[in-house]
Design a protein around this motif. Structure first.
Motif, mmCIF file in Angstrom:
data_model
loop_
_atom_site.group_PDB
_atom_site.id
_atom_site.type_symbol
_atom_site.label_atom_id
_atom_site.label_comp_id
_atom_site.label_asym_id
_atom_site.label_seq_id
_atom_site.Cartn_x
_atom_site.Cartn_y
_atom_site.Cartn_z
ATOM 1 N N PRO A 625 0.853 -1.201 0.000
ATOM 2 C CA PRO A 625 0.000 0.000 0.000
ATOM 3 C C PRO A 625 0.880 1.238 0.000
ATOM 4 C CG PRO A 625 0.075 -0.958 2.188
ATOM 5 C CD PRO A 625 0.836 -1.901 1.300
ATOM 6 N N ILE A 626 0.489 2.257 -0.739
ATOM 7 C CA ILE A 626 1.341 3.427 -0.866
ATOM 8 C C ILE A 626 0.515 4.667 -1.171
ATOM 9 C CG2 ILE A 626 1.782 2.894 -3.294
ATOM 10 C CD1 ILE A 626 4.309 4.591 -0.967
ATOM 11 N N SER A 627 0.854 5.751 -0.514
ATOM 12 C CA SER A 627 0.318 7.066 -0.852
ATOM 13 C C SER A 627 1.502 7.904 -1.287
ATOM 14 C CB SER A 627 -0.385 7.699 0.364
ATOM 15 O OG SER A 627 -0.954 8.939 0.023
ATOM 16 N N GLU A 628 1.563 8.232 -2.575
ATOM 17 C CA GLU A 628 2.722 8.917 -3.142
ATOM 18 C C GLU A 628 2.456 10.406 -3.284
ATOM 19 O OE1 GLU A 628 4.429 7.219 -6.679
ATOM 20 O OE2 GLU A 628 3.722 5.218 -6.141
ATOM 21 N N ARG A 629 3.392 11.194 -2.796
ATOM 22 C CA ARG A 629 3.388 12.642 -2.994
ATOM 23 C C ARG A 629 4.720 13.043 -3.601
ATOM 24 N NH1 ARG A 629 0.484 11.969 1.823
ATOM 25 N NH2 ARG A 629 -1.440 13.183 1.946
ATOM 26 N N ASP A 630 4.690 13.893 -4.590
ATOM 27 C CA ASP A 630 5.942 14.357 -5.184
ATOM 28 C C ASP A 630 6.688 15.276 -4.236
ATOM 29 O OD1 ASP A 630 5.532 12.927 -7.490
ATOM 30 O OD2 ASP A 630 4.557 14.581 -8.550
ATOM 31 N N GLY A 631 5.909 16.028 -3.421
ATOM 32 C CA GLY A 631 6.520 16.963 -2.491
ATOM 33 C C GLY A 631 6.544 16.428 -1.084
ATOM 34 N N GLU A 632 6.515 17.343 -0.120
ATOM 35 C CA GLU A 632 6.552 16.968 1.279
ATOM 36 C C GLU A 632 5.153 16.583 1.744
ATOM 37 O OE1 GLU A 632 9.336 16.504 3.005
ATOM 38 O OE2 GLU A 632 10.322 16.945 1.110
ATOM 39 N N TRP A 633 4.987 16.384 3.046
ATOM 40 C CA TRP A 633 3.752 15.807 3.581
ATOM 41 C C TRP A 633 2.542 16.689 3.342
ATOM 42 C CZ3 TRP A 633 1.041 18.452 7.308
ATOM 43 C CH2 TRP A 633 1.716 19.483 7.977
ATOM 44 N N CYS A 634 2.732 17.999 3.166
ATOM 45 C CA CYS A 634 1.578 18.871 3.002
ATOM 46 C C CYS A 634 1.117 18.960 1.555
ATOM 47 C CB CYS A 634 1.895 20.271 3.525
ATOM 48 S SG CYS A 634 3.325 21.028 2.763
ATOM 49 N N SER A 635 1.807 18.300 0.622
ATOM 50 C CA SER A 635 1.388 18.344 -0.780
ATOM 51 C C SER A 635 0.326 17.289 -1.061
ATOM 52 C CB SER A 635 2.596 18.125 -1.698
ATOM 53 O OG SER A 635 3.174 16.849 -1.457
ATOM 54 N N SER A 636 -0.383 17.445 -2.171
ATOM 55 C CA SER A 636 -1.432 16.499 -2.539
ATOM 56 C C SER A 636 -0.823 15.198 -3.056
ATOM 57 C CB SER A 636 -2.330 17.095 -3.627
ATOM 58 O OG SER A 636 -2.986 18.236 -3.169
ATOM 59 N N PRO A 637 -1.397 14.053 -2.716
ATOM 60 C CA PRO A 637 -0.908 12.791 -3.288
ATOM 61 C C PRO A 637 -1.302 12.678 -4.749
ATOM 62 C CG PRO A 637 -2.831 12.385 -1.926
ATOM 63 C CD PRO A 637 -2.506 13.834 -1.763
ATOM 64 N N ASN A 638 -0.385 12.156 -5.556
ATOM 65 C CA ASN A 638 -0.729 11.902 -6.951
ATOM 66 C C ASN A 638 -1.040 10.433 -7.206
ATOM 67 O OD1 ASN A 638 1.857 10.892 -6.727
ATOM 68 N ND2 ASN A 638 2.797 12.605 -7.815
ATOM 69 N N PHE A 639 -0.838 9.599 -6.181
ATOM 70 C CA PHE A 639 -1.292 8.209 -6.238
ATOM 71 C C PHE A 639 -1.608 7.780 -4.815
ATOM 72 C CE2 PHE A 639 -0.750 3.637 -5.859
ATOM 73 C CZ PHE A 639 -1.548 3.175 -6.897
ATOM 74 N N HIS A 640 -2.753 7.087 -4.658
ATOM 75 C CA HIS A 640 -3.187 6.692 -3.321
ATOM 76 C C HIS A 640 -3.860 5.334 -3.432
ATOM 77 C CE1 HIS A 640 -4.374 7.159 0.805
ATOM 78 N NE2 HIS A 640 -5.657 7.081 0.538
ATOM 79 N N GLY A 641 -3.096 4.269 -3.211
ATOM 80 C CA GLY A 641 -3.649 2.935 -3.399
ATOM 81 C C GLY A 641 -2.654 1.862 -3.028
ATOM 82 N N ALA A 642 -2.450 0.892 -3.925
ATOM 83 C CA ALA A 642 -1.497 -0.194 -3.714
ATOM 84 C C ALA A 642 -0.861 -0.548 -5.051
ATOM 85 C CB ALA A 642 -2.185 -1.424 -3.113
ATOM 86 N N LYS A 643 0.403 -0.957 -5.002
ATOM 87 C CA LYS A 643 1.115 -1.356 -6.207
ATOM 88 C C LYS A 643 1.622 -2.789 -6.048
ATOM 89 C CE LYS A 643 2.324 3.211 -7.944
ATOM 90 N NZ LYS A 643 3.384 4.112 -8.470
ATOM 91 N N ALA A 644 1.497 -3.546 -7.148
ATOM 92 C CA ALA A 644 1.898 -4.952 -7.161
ATOM 93 C C ALA A 644 3.158 -5.099 -8.016
ATOM 94 C CB ALA A 644 0.776 -5.821 -7.716
ATOM 95 N N PHE A 645 4.097 -5.940 -7.549
ATOM 96 C CA PHE A 645 5.374 -6.116 -8.228
ATOM 97 C C PHE A 645 5.708 -7.600 -8.374
ATOM 98 C CE2 PHE A 645 5.527 -2.179 -5.808
ATOM 99 C CZ PHE A 645 5.903 -1.249 -6.789
ATOM 100 N N ASP A 646 6.403 -7.917 -9.476
ATOM 101 C CA ASP A 646 6.963 -9.241 -9.703
ATOM 102 C C ASP A 646 8.440 -9.175 -9.320
ATOM 103 O OD1 ASP A 646 7.799 -11.711 -10.557
ATOM 104 O OD2 ASP A 646 7.645 -11.251 -12.694
ATOM 105 N N LEU A 647 8.871 -10.060 -8.408
ATOM 106 C CA LEU A 647 10.249 -10.053 -7.934
ATOM 107 C C LEU A 647 11.047 -11.245 -8.460
ATOM 108 C CD1 LEU A 647 9.714 -9.094 -4.164
ATOM 109 C CD2 LEU A 647 9.840 -7.603 -6.164
ATOM 110 N N SER A 648 10.549 -11.928 -9.476
ATOM 111 C CA SER A 648 11.151 -13.194 -9.908
ATOM 112 C C SER A 648 12.589 -13.048 -10.383
ATOM 113 C CB SER A 648 10.297 -13.844 -11.005
ATOM 114 O OG SER A 648 10.155 -12.976 -12.100
#
Length: 820
Positions: A625-648
């Motif tokens: 799960p991840i909430s991504e902000r380009d700036g610091e904590w007071c900036s708006s998130p540009n992604f708010h959800g979960a990301k899935a990865f293949d580690l094979s």
């Protein structure tokens, strides 16, 4: 995961005045989340400046810098020879615990971070519905079996909660048995049938508050976590409540343990309810028994006096909704404490029959400060509980934290007391086997691990006393190897020290005969440990990189996953960092692959709670799960959800990105914000992340990945990565009774305090929305031209005498009873 409890320290002979202090701590999740840590950076800098000045003053008084400060701290020793004795009377108990006649620690309800996280309080209202932290993963070592049995008629391939010890399930907010997904939040139990695919639907929504024990009212009811015993069709739900007894109107915080018969998942039946005055810490499922840890406190109307009925916390056991007969939980004279330690609170350990719902065994002890949770680690046959405290002891009667800067003979001491119990999952046995300790504090449950008859304990120790060391040369990090039978050091050399001097432990992982420790101040040393010989543990290798890991996970014998933060070379924290390390050569660990997610304001729940991680070794699948902000904590998130990865291939190959509700990165979100701002407020989105759309946990059943937030359950096909199902989950509700807080002479609705953006969160600076006339009228009570600043401080930062963030007894509100 769990955090350490501040317990007490070794007494100093001849001391006449002792003052509890808080050591420099990494960030126990119940006290300071990873996100909140960045927001106090400025305050930290100021404190460090003051500390530097104070140390300089101390040198002027005759302290010789670190060397002389060291003399005020007892040398590292084996604190394992701790002895327990019982209080002689209630008078001794209340006196030693420092019980005040007008205040009890259990008078305030303390909800878990999922209801009170800074992210939610800062950027949007606490939703009227429950804020779920749901769970699932099969991240045990490769080849391990799930810790939950599959349901009859369910899928054979499904994930379970990410736990520390294989086969020992940990309480969480979602459970999965391959057929049904169970979720608790607010006052609701929701059961979703997830298998087979053509029958997927919400099967039932059950009110957990509909059959509360009679004889009391419950102004606050909030589900915390649960444990599933699939083979016996039982679900044990743990709730935090505020109880007001009808008989005497006494109000107190309590933990409710409900046992539900899930034979018919469409109509769950409540079997039994247990009530324990206190605050929930954690729970484990061993066999068919639930082992609970609950922090509690004594209380009295006259300091230093009272009997069991007036001093001890209460408990009750009822069938379904019968009337609760509250009784003292134990006799004062039955409570054990360490004579070397100044106790501050009570700790209850209890085993509960998960089939019938009754209490089997209880153990009460007086332990350290209640401002944190005890660290609990369990195996199939042992339960370990560690609690921490520290003290300054000054015979001259020094009166505050500045004792550390005074001339001799003020002495700083600290200890984590460890209790070891024999347990039995078939009978519910709980018997104290040994007591011991280490001279420092434990990060969390991950700081303890049992292997081949020995308990390994990682801890940070202050070497000059107090938190003002600032992470300088005033800390050392150690690993002790204790015999599990008596908690004594396995040998005189069964200790590793010098791990990141001047730093603090941020992550620990023990796996069989090896171990990994991450410390941090400016760079991140990853230490690899050889623990195969308990008589001579050693450091094998060290890797220095920027940033740090909050959580470590051994994917296979050669690959270690770290999730935490990137940082600059001077220690300034940046965005979320995922890293893979090659540990095939333990003497020379290397960094294989790194993935940065967002800027400094980004955050992943995994940083503070391992149960948020989903990893499948068989699928090489990682979901974060991840909430991504380009700036610091007071900036708006540009992604708010979960990301899935293949580690094979031992790199991070993104498979999918999933968002709930009005996805922050979607065109629909921006269109909705422009066209229907009121609807966005309804979602709780505003300037920051949407609380109701925060993905708390992920799980899978066959080829379907399920992500779960407060508002919905979403299924995604793990080959095409398209959405196959969206179901509404928990419905909105008010968790606290109206009138708990006062505005002037009038009762203030909790919706306005905790869940109303248009009323409280109405300043242009944060939400770009002008206040309505009604908002301004409400804001006028602050008597401040910058009313939004007062409300922001009042609602988000205040820690008043009632310990409540949503309403404080300073300024305009009367004292409140609820932590929301």
């Amino acid at each position: 995961g769990g955090s350490t409890m501040r317990a007490s320290a070794e007494d100093v002979e001849g001391a006449t005045n002792a003052h509890e202090v808080v050591p420099q701590m990494k960030k126990p999740s119940v006290l300071l989340s990873s996100a909140a840590k960045h927001r106090i950076a400025v305050v930290t800098v100021i404190l460090l400046m003051i500390a530097g000045l104070s140390i300089g003053i101390g040198i002027g008084f005759g302290l010789q810098g670190d060397g002389a400060a060291q003399a005020n701290v007892p040398p590292v020793s084996n604190t394992s020879s701790i002895q327990l004795r019982r209080f002689s009377s209630c008078t001794e108990l209340t006196t030693r615990l420092g019980v005040e006649p007008t205040y009890s620690l259990t008078s305030v309800v303390q909800l878990s971070p999922r209801y009170t996280s800074y992210e939610m309080r800062s950027f949007g209202p606490v939703m009227e519905m429950a804020t779920m932290e749901v769970s699932a993963t099969d991240s045990a070592p490769p080849g391990a079996l799930p810790s939950i049995e599959g349901a009859s008629g369910g899928a054979s391939d499904f994930s379970t909660t990410n736990v520390q010890v294989l086969g020992i399930d940990e309480a969480d907010l979602v459970k999965n048995d391959g057929r049904f997904i169970y979720s608790v939040g607010g006052t609701q139990l929701v059961v979703v049938q997830a298998f087979p695919l053509d029958e997927r639907r919400v099967l039932s929504r059950t009110s957990l508050a509909a059959q509360l024990p009679m004889g009391a009212s419950y102004p606050v009811v909030a589900a915390e976590e649960m444990l599933l015993i699939s083979a016996q069709a039982r679900l044990v739900v743990i709730l935090t409540v505020q109880v007001t007894r009808d008989a005497d109107l006494r109000s107190f915080a309590a933990v409710l343990v409900q046992t539900w018969d899930m034979t018919d998942a469409e109509a769950p039946q409540l079997l039994k309810t247990l009530t324990f005055e206190g605050h929930f810490s954690t729970a484990r499922l061993i066999g068919t028994h639930v082992y609970l840890a609950i922090s509690s406190a004594a209380h009295t109307t006259e300091a230093g006096s009272g009997d069991d009925a007036s001093v001890m916390p209460v408990t009750a056991s009822t069938d379904a909704a019968d009337t609760a007969a509250f009784a003292p939980a134990a006799a004062c004279a039955s409570i054990e404490f360490a004579a070397e330690v100044a106790p501050r609170s009570l700790l209850l350990l209890a085993s509960v029959d998960a089939v019938g719902g009754g209490v089997v065994e209880r153990y009460w002890a007086a332990v350290g400060s209640p401002y944190g949770k005890a660290s609990v680690m369990a195996t199939a046959s042992s339960l370990y509980v560690a609690s921490y405290n520290s003290e300054w002891a000054c015979p001259s009667g020094c009166g505050g934290w500045w004792c550390g800067f005074a001339p001799e003979p003020c002495i700083f001491s600290e200890v984590s007391v460890i209790l070891a119990f024999d347990v039995d999952g078939s009978s519910g046995a709980l018997a104290l086997r040994a007591k011991g300790g280490v001279p420092g504090y434990l990060l969390s449950q991950w700081a303890m691990s049992e292997h081949d008859g020995h308990l390994r304990v990682a801890y940070t120790r202050s070497t000059c006393g107090g938190w003002w060391g600032g992470g300088g040369p005033c800390t050392d990090n150690l690993v002790d190897v204790l015999r599990a039978s008596d908690l004594e050091l396995a040998s005189e050399v069964s200790r590793i020290s010098g791990l990141g001097l001047g730093e603090t432990i941020y992550a620990v992982r023990f796996e069989g005969p090896i171990g990994f420790v991450v410390t941090f101040r400016q760079v991140d040393p990853l230490f690899t440990l050889d623990l195969s010989d308990p008589l001579a543990p050693s450091v094998l290798g060290e890797l220095k990189i920027t940033g740090y890991s909050d959580y470590l996970h051994l994917l296979d014998p050669h690959t270690l996953l770290g999730i935490g933060r990137e940082a600059t070379e001077d220690g300034r924290v940046l965005g979320v960092k995922l890293a893979l390390f090659d540990v095939s050569n333990m003497t020379q660990p290397t960094e294989l692959s790194v993935l940065m997610l967002g800027g400094g304001g980004s955050y992943s729940l995994v940083e503070d709670d391992h149960r948020a991680l989903l990893y499948s070794a068989s699928r090489s699948l990682l979901v974060v799960p991840i909430s991504e902000r380009d700036g610091e904590w007071c900036s708006s998130p540009n992604f708010h959800g979960a990301k899935a990865f293949d580690l094979s291939d031992r790199t991070f190959q993104q498979l999918g990105a999933i968002e709930h509700g009005p996805g922050r990165s979607s065109a629909a979100f921006h269109a909705l914000w422009a066209d229907e701002p009121d609807k966005m407020y309804q979602f709780g989105c505003y300037h920051g992340a949407c609380p109701s759309a925060t993905i708390r946990r992920s799980l899978y059943i066959d080829d379907q990945l399920y992500t779960i937030s407060d508002g919905e359950l979403r299924a995604t096909h793990m080959e095409q990565w398209n959405t196959t199902l969206v179901l509404p989950l928990h419905t909105r509700e008010t968790l606290a009774a109206e009138g708990s807080c006062m505005l002037g002479q009038d009762a203030l609705l909790w919706e306005r305090v905790a869940a109303s953006a248009s009323d409280i969160y109405c300043n242009d600076k944060y939400y770009w929305r002008p206040c309505s006339p009604g908002d301004r009228q409400l804001g006028a009570y602050t008597c401040d031209a910058n009313g939004w600043m007062s409300f922001n401080h009042l609602l988000h930062s205040a820690r008043s005498c009632c310990g409540n963030s949503s309403c404080a007894c300073e300024t305009v509100y009367d004292e409140c009873q609820v932590w929301f």
